[in-house]
Design an enzyme around this catalytic site. Structure first.
Site, mmCIF file in Angstrom:
data_model
loop_
_atom_site.group_PDB
_atom_site.id
_atom_site.type_symbol
_atom_site.label_atom_id
_atom_site.label_comp_id
_atom_site.label_asym_id
_atom_site.label_seq_id
_atom_site.Cartn_x
_atom_site.Cartn_y
_atom_site.Cartn_z
ATOM 1 N N ASN A 110 -3.162 -1.932 12.915
ATOM 2 C CA ASN A 110 -4.229 -2.555 12.827
ATOM 3 C C ASN A 110 -5.162 -1.258 13.187
ATOM 4 O O ASN A 110 -6.025 -0.530 12.858
ATOM 5 C CB ASN A 110 -5.484 -3.487 13.327
ATOM 6 C CG ASN A 110 -4.653 -5.018 12.884
ATOM 7 O OD1 ASN A 110 -4.239 -4.349 11.803
ATOM 8 N ND2 ASN A 110 -5.115 -5.774 13.453
ATOM 9 N N SER B 255 1.267 -0.866 -0.198
ATOM 10 C CA SER B 255 -0.576 -0.060 0.252
ATOM 11 C C SER B 255 0.978 1.121 -0.105
ATOM 12 O O SER B 255 0.636 2.362 -0.459
ATOM 13 C CB SER B 255 -0.803 -0.045 1.307
ATOM 14 O OG SER B 255 -0.259 -0.125 2.479
ATOM 15 N N THR C 262 -39.547 26.503 -12.738
ATOM 16 C CA THR C 262 -40.057 25.294 -12.458
ATOM 17 C C THR C 262 -40.264 24.723 -13.297
ATOM 18 O O THR C 262 -40.509 25.090 -14.327
ATOM 19 C CB THR C 262 -41.139 24.843 -11.776
ATOM 20 O OG1 THR C 262 -42.536 25.619 -11.665
ATOM 21 C CG2 THR C 262 -41.265 25.819 -10.132
ATOM 22 N N HIS C 263 -40.399 23.093 -13.082
ATOM 23 C CA HIS C 263 -40.107 22.102 -14.772
ATOM 24 C C HIS C 263 -39.486 23.345 -15.647
ATOM 25 O O HIS C 263 -39.477 22.801 -16.735
ATOM 26 C CB HIS C 263 -41.459 21.739 -15.043
ATOM 27 C CG HIS C 263 -41.891 21.766 -14.111
ATOM 28 N ND1 HIS C 263 -41.998 20.488 -13.258
ATOM 29 C CD2 HIS C 263 -43.074 21.942 -13.087
ATOM 30 C CE1 HIS C 263 -43.285 20.371 -12.229
ATOM 31 N NE2 HIS C 263 -44.039 21.342 -12.534
ATOM 32 N N ASN D 131 -16.571 27.747 -24.945
ATOM 33 C CA ASN D 131 -16.923 26.537 -24.245
ATOM 34 C C ASN D 131 -16.601 26.347 -22.388
ATOM 35 O O ASN D 131 -15.554 27.152 -21.725
ATOM 36 C CB ASN D 131 -16.063 25.124 -24.387
ATOM 37 C CG ASN D 131 -16.154 24.896 -26.205
ATOM 38 O OD1 ASN D 131 -17.522 25.375 -26.231
ATOM 39 N ND2 ASN D 131 -14.901 24.196 -26.272
ATOM 40 N N TYR E 153 -10.115 -6.114 12.315
ATOM 41 C CA TYR E 153 -9.481 -5.612 10.863
ATOM 42 C C TYR E 153 -9.790 -6.572 9.557
ATOM 43 O O TYR E 153 -9.971 -7.559 9.678
ATOM 44 C CB TYR E 153 -8.197 -5.215 11.024
ATOM 45 C CG TYR E 153 -7.079 -4.354 9.504
ATOM 46 C CD1 TYR E 153 -8.068 -3.327 9.158
ATOM 47 C CD2 TYR E 153 -7.091 -5.378 9.143
ATOM 48 C CE1 TYR E 153 -6.707 -2.785 8.560
ATOM 49 C CE2 TYR E 153 -6.236 -4.638 7.873
ATOM 50 C CZ TYR E 153 -6.314 -3.658 7.395
ATOM 51 O OH TYR E 153 -5.590 -2.784 6.857
ATOM 52 N N GLU F 64 -18.290 21.889 -17.041
ATOM 53 C CA GLU F 64 -18.717 20.872 -17.157
ATOM 54 C C GLU F 64 -17.406 19.900 -17.035
ATOM 55 O O GLU F 64 -18.202 19.220 -15.810
ATOM 56 C CB GLU F 64 -18.016 20.443 -18.491
ATOM 57 C CG GLU F 64 -19.105 21.367 -19.780
ATOM 58 C CD GLU F 64 -19.404 21.710 -21.344
ATOM 59 O OE1 GLU F 64 -20.013 21.408 -21.767
ATOM 60 O OE2 GLU F 64 -17.870 21.096 -21.601
ATOM 61 N N LYS G 95 -15.959 29.242 -30.621
ATOM 62 C CA LYS G 95 -16.644 28.458 -29.952
ATOM 63 C C LYS G 95 -16.342 29.441 -28.212
ATOM 64 O O LYS G 95 -15.152 29.486 -28.159
ATOM 65 C CB LYS G 95 -16.626 27.274 -29.858
ATOM 66 C CG LYS G 95 -17.682 25.988 -30.654
ATOM 67 C CD LYS G 95 -18.637 26.364 -30.179
ATOM 68 C CE LYS G 95 -19.413 25.595 -29.083
ATOM 69 N NZ LYS G 95 -18.414 24.034 -28.950
ATOM 70 N N SER H 196 -13.053 26.077 -29.165
ATOM 71 C CA SER H 196 -12.956 24.678 -30.208
ATOM 72 C C SER H 196 -11.189 24.925 -31.214
ATOM 73 O O SER H 196 -11.596 25.730 -31.237
ATOM 74 C CB SER H 196 -14.182 24.686 -31.508
ATOM 75 O OG SER H 196 -14.237 23.629 -31.915
ATOM 76 N N GLN I 224 -7.927 -1.572 3.210
ATOM 77 C CA GLN I 224 -7.401 -0.825 2.210
ATOM 78 C C GLN I 224 -7.017 -0.044 0.953
ATOM 79 O O GLN I 224 -6.636 0.829 1.040
ATOM 80 C CB GLN I 224 -6.042 -2.103 1.848
ATOM 81 C CG GLN I 224 -4.514 -1.516 1.733
ATOM 82 C CD GLN I 224 -2.854 -2.529 1.189
ATOM 83 O OE1 GLN I 224 -2.863 -2.916 2.204
ATOM 84 N NE2 GLN I 224 -2.642 -3.056 0.017
#
Length: 495
Positions: free
Chosen positions: A130, A20, A175-176, A305, A337, A310, A303, A297, A342
């Site tokens: 542990n 680990s 709304t909606h 963006n 444990y 996003e 463009k 773009s 891990q």
């Protein structure tokens, strides 16, 4: 770290696969301070002399400085690089420096032995890996919560700054995803402040629940020495020792709490990102995206963006995925444990990094947003968004609201047929629908009157929004002050 019982060497591929240290190297600062706390408990139990304790504490401090040293080396050779790249390079360098280290605990023991010789081997007296990893992860999550809350406060302040700067600006509320009623832009921004305040409270609750010290729990049944567990708990600024050794070594609820609070925050970030993405389209045209947080773009020259929003939406999926993976990992584990746990470390590290990245850009992005208030106001003035106010007007004159609703619905239909808004319909035609319509109707359904008829706590009436903004400022200032005082106290105690 567990030699003696085994005669055969580990399969080389398995040995590398099960390590680990390639990811838990990040726990180095936490492993060091937890080891120093344990050393103090050992000294109190008579296992270490005062001189040995001083030697061990100093040696552990030098081991902890390995992280800072590697960071300086990477910065010196690579110049100014981003956090993620720097972190990866530092981790690779530390891991490469100790190819035999199985995990962070083994690394610290090996490095401490280089610093202070055989005395380092006394440190593991009365403890188990542990309880070590349970402690280290609590310390890491606690620190991550503190950093997340600090970033959240900064983002909230950015939202409040925008709300305060444009306190009288109006936009349509939806709304909606259909225009519903006019609201103040500040009211809309304060809706996100309310969400983020709930997120702050979730992290606060999670922090309080997990702030107990597993050191002294041993592997499963408790330490085999009569350790004063409060010594380590106090040294690490925990509330108290944990109450059950089996639970302490296997409990990962604190990781779940953090992950679930993070996933809920991610949902809120995604909702904000989605609205900004929509509002920045030509179809809405409410928001101008800051160029410093946008890209173009490679094919279409015109463009701009919304990369930041996003990506923020995408990061929320990552947070949800990590929380789900962690829940799935833990759900079938028997006490106490199990090595499966891990796998949960990487989920937590990724959550902490994802939140850190999001909250490093959202405050400045929010401050840089430019709203097209004239477009927003025109949208709020069309589409019969004052219909609710019109129904309220009739209701105030004694018309039952259901009937008032029907009358105004007929008025809207009349307006649609004529291509006129409610405030442009002739009074004589309105009176054919109800004799309660008189000249004062038109002053009741102006944009400002429509806003101000929502005169309740939490409503969008102008003076209510100003009150809400002042109250939010006070709450966040108080929280920031308490957080700062707590951080200073904690730092002093850990030092």
């Amino acid at each position: 770290m567990w030699s003696g019982r085994f005669r055969e060497p580990l399969d080389r591929t398995f040995e590398q696969w099960q390590r680990s240290f390639p990811f838990d190297w990040r726990l180095l600062p936490h492993e060091v301070v937890a080891s120093q706390a344990h050393a103090r408990a050992l000294a109190a139990a008579g296992i270490l002399t005062a001189d040995e304790l001083d030697t061990m504490l100093a040696g552990l401090t030098r081991v902890g400085e390995r992280l800072l040293n590697w960071s300086h080396r990477i910065s010196a050779t690579s110049g100014q690089i981003d956090y993620e790249t720097s972190n990866a390079q530092i981790g690779a360098a530390i891991v490469a420096s100790a190819p035999q280290a199985e995990d962070i605990h083994h690394f610290v023991e090996l490095e401490l032995t280089k610093e202070i010789g055989a005395l380092a081997l006394k440190l593991h007296t009365g403890r188990s890996r542990n309880e070590q990893i349970a402690t280290d992860m609590r310390l890491f999550v606690r620190q991550s919560i503190d950093m997340t809350q600090s970033g959240l406060v900064e983002w909230i302040n950015a939202l409040l700054t925008q709300a305060e700067a444009h306190i009288d600006a109006v936009m349509p509320g939806y709304t909606h995803l259909q225009r519903a009623e006019p609201v103040l832009v500040a009211h809309w921004l304060l809706a996100y402040v309310s969400m983020l305040e709930r997120d702050l409270s979730r992290f606060t609750d999670a922090r309080a629940r997990m702030n107990f010290c597993p050191l002294g729990s041993g592997a499963i049944a408790g330490a085999t020495l009569a350790l004063d567990r409060t010594i380590a708990a106090n040294a690490l600024a925990f509330e108290a020792p944990t109450t059950n050794s089996m639970d302490a070594t296997s409990d990962r609820d604190f990781m779940l709490d953090f992950a679930q609070a993070a996933s809920t925050l991610g949902l809120h970030i995604s909702r904000f990102a989605e609205e900004i993405t929509l509002y920045a389209t030509a179809e809405f045209n409410f928001v101008e995206l800051p160029e410093a947080f946008s890209t173009g773009s490679s094919a279409m020259p015109q463009k701009k963006n919304p990369d930041l929003t996003e990506l923020a939406r995408g990061k929320s999926a990552r947070l949800l995925g990590s929380a789900t993976a962690l829940s799935t990992l833990i759900k079938g584990l028997p006490l106490a444990y199990n090595k499966d746990l891990q796998e949960g470390q990487e989920q937590i590290f990724d959550i902490a990094d994802t939140l850190g990245g999001l909250l490093s850009v959202l405050p400045n992005f929010t401050r840089a947003l430019k709203f097209r208030f004239s477009v927003m106001q025109r949208a709020a003035e069309t589409g019969y968004l004052n219909a609710m106010a019109a129904a309220t007007y009739l209701s105030n004159k004694g018309v039952p609201f259901r009937k008032a609703h029907e009358i105004v619905g007929n008025a809207v239909r009349l307006g649609l047929d004529k291509g006129l808004e409610l405030n442009a319909l002739p009074l004589e035609e309105l009176r054919t629908l109800s004799p309660e319509f008189i000249e004062d109707f038109f002053s009741f359904i102006t944009l400002r009157s429509t806003l101000d008829c929502h005169d309740v706590p939490g409503g969008t009436a102008s003076h209510r929004v100003r009150e809400a903004l002042t109250a939010a400022h006070a709450r966040i200032s108080n929280l920031a002050s308490r957080t700062s005082s707590f951080e200073e106290a904690k730092e002093k105690e850990l030092v």
